[in-house]
Design a protein around this motif. Sequence first.
Motif, PDB file in Angstrom:
ATOM      1  N   LEU A 118     -17.753   7.524  -1.174  1.00 45.32           N
ATOM      2  CA  LEU A 118     -18.363   8.285  -2.106  1.00 45.32           C
ATOM      3  C   LEU A 118     -17.606   9.066  -2.589  1.00 45.32           C
ATOM      4  CD1 LEU A 118     -19.747  10.315   1.328  1.00 45.32           C
ATOM      5  CD2 LEU A 118     -21.300   9.362  -0.546  1.00 45.32           C
ATOM      6  N   THR A 119     -16.415   8.953  -2.505  1.00 43.16           N
ATOM      7  CA  THR A 119     -15.001   9.531  -3.425  1.00 43.16           C
ATOM      8  C   THR A 119     -14.432   8.317  -4.426  1.00 43.16           C
ATOM      9  OG1 THR A 119     -14.397  11.058  -2.083  1.00 43.16           O
ATOM     10  CG2 THR A 119     -13.121  10.385  -3.540  1.00 43.16           C
ATOM     11  N   ALA A 120     -14.186   8.348  -6.303  1.00 44.92           N
ATOM     12  CA  ALA A 120     -13.128   7.210  -6.276  1.00 44.92           C
ATOM     13  C   ALA A 120     -11.963   7.375  -6.721  1.00 44.92           C
ATOM     14  CB  ALA A 120     -14.157   6.750  -8.151  1.00 44.92           C
ATOM     15  N   SER A 121     -11.156   7.104  -6.523  1.00 45.02           N
ATOM     16  CA  SER A 121      -9.965   7.464  -6.932  1.00 45.02           C
ATOM     17  C   SER A 121      -8.984   6.063  -7.729  1.00 45.02           C
ATOM     18  CB  SER A 121      -8.821   7.325  -5.069  1.00 45.02           C
ATOM     19  OG  SER A 121      -7.810   7.902  -5.240  1.00 45.02           O
ATOM     20  N   ASN A 122      -8.682   6.795  -8.244  1.00 46.37           N
ATOM     21  CA  ASN A 122      -7.479   5.784  -9.257  1.00 46.37           C
ATOM     22  C   ASN A 122      -7.940   6.458 -10.282  1.00 46.37           C
ATOM     23  OD1 ASN A 122      -6.896   4.087 -12.044  1.00 46.37           O
ATOM     24  ND2 ASN A 122      -6.740   2.503 -10.005  1.00 46.37           N
ATOM     25  N   TRP A 123      -6.223   6.964 -11.025  1.00 42.99           N
ATOM     26  CA  TRP A 123      -5.484   7.815 -11.809  1.00 42.99           C
ATOM     27  C   TRP A 123      -5.793   7.414 -12.625  1.00 42.99           C
ATOM     28  CZ3 TRP A 123      -3.276   6.007 -16.473  1.00 42.99           C
ATOM     29  CH2 TRP A 123      -2.560   4.359 -16.545  1.00 42.99           C
ATOM     30  N   ARG A 124      -6.951   5.967 -13.426  1.00 43.87           N
ATOM     31  CA  ARG A 124      -7.153   5.323 -14.868  1.00 43.87           C
ATOM     32  C   ARG A 124      -8.919   6.146 -14.602  1.00 43.87           C
ATOM     33  NH1 ARG A 124      -6.900  -0.200 -16.114  1.00 43.87           N
ATOM     34  NH2 ARG A 124      -7.795   0.428 -18.195  1.00 43.87           N
ATOM     35  N   SER A 125      -9.384   6.625 -13.681  1.00 46.84           N
ATOM     36  CA  SER A 125     -10.952   6.542 -13.809  1.00 46.84           C
ATOM     37  C   SER A 125     -11.221   8.190 -13.727  1.00 46.84           C
ATOM     38  CB  SER A 125     -10.841   7.074 -12.074  1.00 46.84           C
ATOM     39  OG  SER A 125     -12.657   7.099 -12.691  1.00 46.84           O
ATOM     40  N   THR A 126     -11.975   7.863 -14.999  1.00 49.84           N
ATOM     41  CA  THR A 126     -12.831   9.123 -15.576  1.00 49.84           C
ATOM     42  C   THR A 126     -14.079   9.633 -14.948  1.00 49.84           C
ATOM     43  OG1 THR A 126     -13.765   7.988 -17.532  1.00 49.84           O
ATOM     44  CG2 THR A 126     -11.752   8.748 -17.831  1.00 49.84           C
ATOM     45  N   CYS A 127     -15.110   9.039 -14.877  1.00 53.00           N
ATOM     46  CA  CYS A 127     -16.085   8.611 -13.922  1.00 53.00           C
ATOM     47  C   CYS A 127     -16.714   7.928 -12.934  1.00 53.00           C
ATOM     48  CB  CYS A 127     -17.169   8.953 -14.770  1.00 53.00           C
ATOM     49  SG  CYS A 127     -17.758   7.558 -15.557  1.00 53.00           S
ATOM     50  N   SER A 128     -17.626   8.370 -11.976  1.00 57.59           N
ATOM     51  CA  SER A 128     -18.062   7.155 -10.777  1.00 57.59           C
ATOM     52  C   SER A 128     -18.940   6.525 -11.421  1.00 57.59           C
ATOM     53  CB  SER A 128     -18.070   8.228  -9.687  1.00 57.59           C
ATOM     54  OG  SER A 128     -19.714   8.908 -10.140  1.00 57.59           O
ATOM     55  N   LEU A 129     -18.840   4.810 -10.440  1.00 61.60           N
ATOM     56  CA  LEU A 129     -19.737   4.117 -10.622  1.00 61.60           C
ATOM     57  C   LEU A 129     -21.600   4.946 -10.850  1.00 61.60           C
ATOM     58  CD1 LEU A 129     -20.706   1.085 -11.006  1.00 61.60           C
ATOM     59  CD2 LEU A 129     -20.556   1.597  -8.725  1.00 61.60           C
ATOM     60  N   GLN A 130     -21.861   5.570 -10.178  1.00 62.33           N
ATOM     61  CA  GLN A 130     -23.219   6.425  -9.633  1.00 62.33           C
ATOM     62  C   GLN A 130     -23.213   7.052 -11.466  1.00 62.33           C
ATOM     63  OE1 GLN A 130     -25.362   6.537  -7.868  1.00 62.33           O
ATOM     64  NE2 GLN A 130     -26.484   7.985  -8.227  1.00 62.33           N
ATOM     65  N   ALA A 131     -21.773   7.354 -11.395  1.00 64.32           N
ATOM     66  CA  ALA A 131     -22.812   8.349 -13.474  1.00 64.32           C
ATOM     67  C   ALA A 131     -22.650   7.484 -13.889  1.00 64.32           C
ATOM     68  CB  ALA A 131     -21.498   9.572 -13.398  1.00 64.32           C
ATOM     69  N   PHE A 132     -21.496   6.590 -13.927  1.00 62.05           N
ATOM     70  CA  PHE A 132     -22.023   5.257 -15.231  1.00 62.05           C
ATOM     71  C   PHE A 132     -23.334   4.860 -15.320  1.00 62.05           C
ATOM     72  CE2 PHE A 132     -20.589   0.658 -16.852  1.00 62.05           C
ATOM     73  CZ  PHE A 132     -20.628   0.993 -17.590  1.00 62.05           C
TER      74      PHE A 132
END
Length: 411
Positions: A118-132
Amino acid sequence: MNDQKSGMMFTHVIPLFCESVRLKVSKREVHLSTPAILALADGSIFHGTAIGAEGHALGEVAFSTAMSGYQELLTDPASAGQLLALTYPHIGNSGINPQDGESDRIQAAGLIIRDLPLTASNWRSTCSLQAFLLDAGTVGIADIDTRRLVRILREKGTQHGCIMAGADASEEKALERVRGFAGAQDQDQTATVTTRTSYNWNEAPWQLASNSHPQVPTEQLPWKVVVYDFGVSRSLLRDLVAKGCQLSVVPADTPAAEVLAQKPHGVVLSSGPGNAAACTGAIETVKALLDAGVPLFGVGLGHQLLALASGAQLKRLSVSRIGVNQPVKDLANGHALISSQHHSYVVDAASLPASLQLTHTSLLDDSVQGIAVNGKPAIGFQGIPHVSNEPNTSSAFYDRFGELMQQAHKA
């Protein structure tokens, strides 16, 4: 880098990538309770939850045992036409970022996983896999027993599958679609993933300090190399730049004469999807390049094209080989090297003509992993080479290609 600069860098990373995704997701409700069904051609049924777009997707079901790299796999052109099943249970933990894609879009036909965090955590992340997945219109399914799925594939071999997502998904509809699906194994799939126009590339591998892929000035790249795009991955291009190559990437159907007119120091035959034996035009092109004596380096599908152009044949694996940390034996010294793999076909060792030398084999199944063309400056590698400073890695193939160009340049 001091803490102040580090903090500034992280704070000011502009999240432009997936901004359209955020807007789309904010304007529509994303229900992780939407039903989804995966049906295999043998009649096996899996009930799960939709994690991407509603609708259906058809393709070959292929699994990867890697614990990470889901963004790279989804966007790798070699995944075209595949329903990717990832065996690591939690997929999506670190989200999606703009730098790690192997192309500019999702190439896989669909995604199959056990659990979507339910949560994506990484300083480089700009969107979730679900949104992608939603933004790309890609169908996916979660909450299924991926262990059972892999056991079926290993016992019965690669199968076609159908993912159906939405309120109207049913076992009957999914089975009807998958059993009517002919597949694309006898088609040239490179046409669906290759570039339409030629372009230059001088982007190097990612660097932590800048959180970017730096552009290398042309004058710092001594080797002029043409890359045939049969479904090239961006990591291959970046690694070639790291090895001193200024690159011109050309479409898969580019005539050999047009490439030779550029007088390159070498030519790379890229990886790509599907059955290389169906790429009859590309095989003839490789024959012409071999006759011209230009240094050649074939990777993945390109390695298979090189073998076919030399008179060898291919055979299909019972299940696709997709994964990392795959051991390969260098027959020259007996050493093992570590590689990544993404293929459904291999060169048939029994069909190797006298013109081909077997240089590397898989330590998992003894399949052909490396070849050299006798009397020609041409080599092939079935796996996916990566630049590394560690000993006994697939980076050695880049070095060998460089040696071939150096020898040809001196001649």
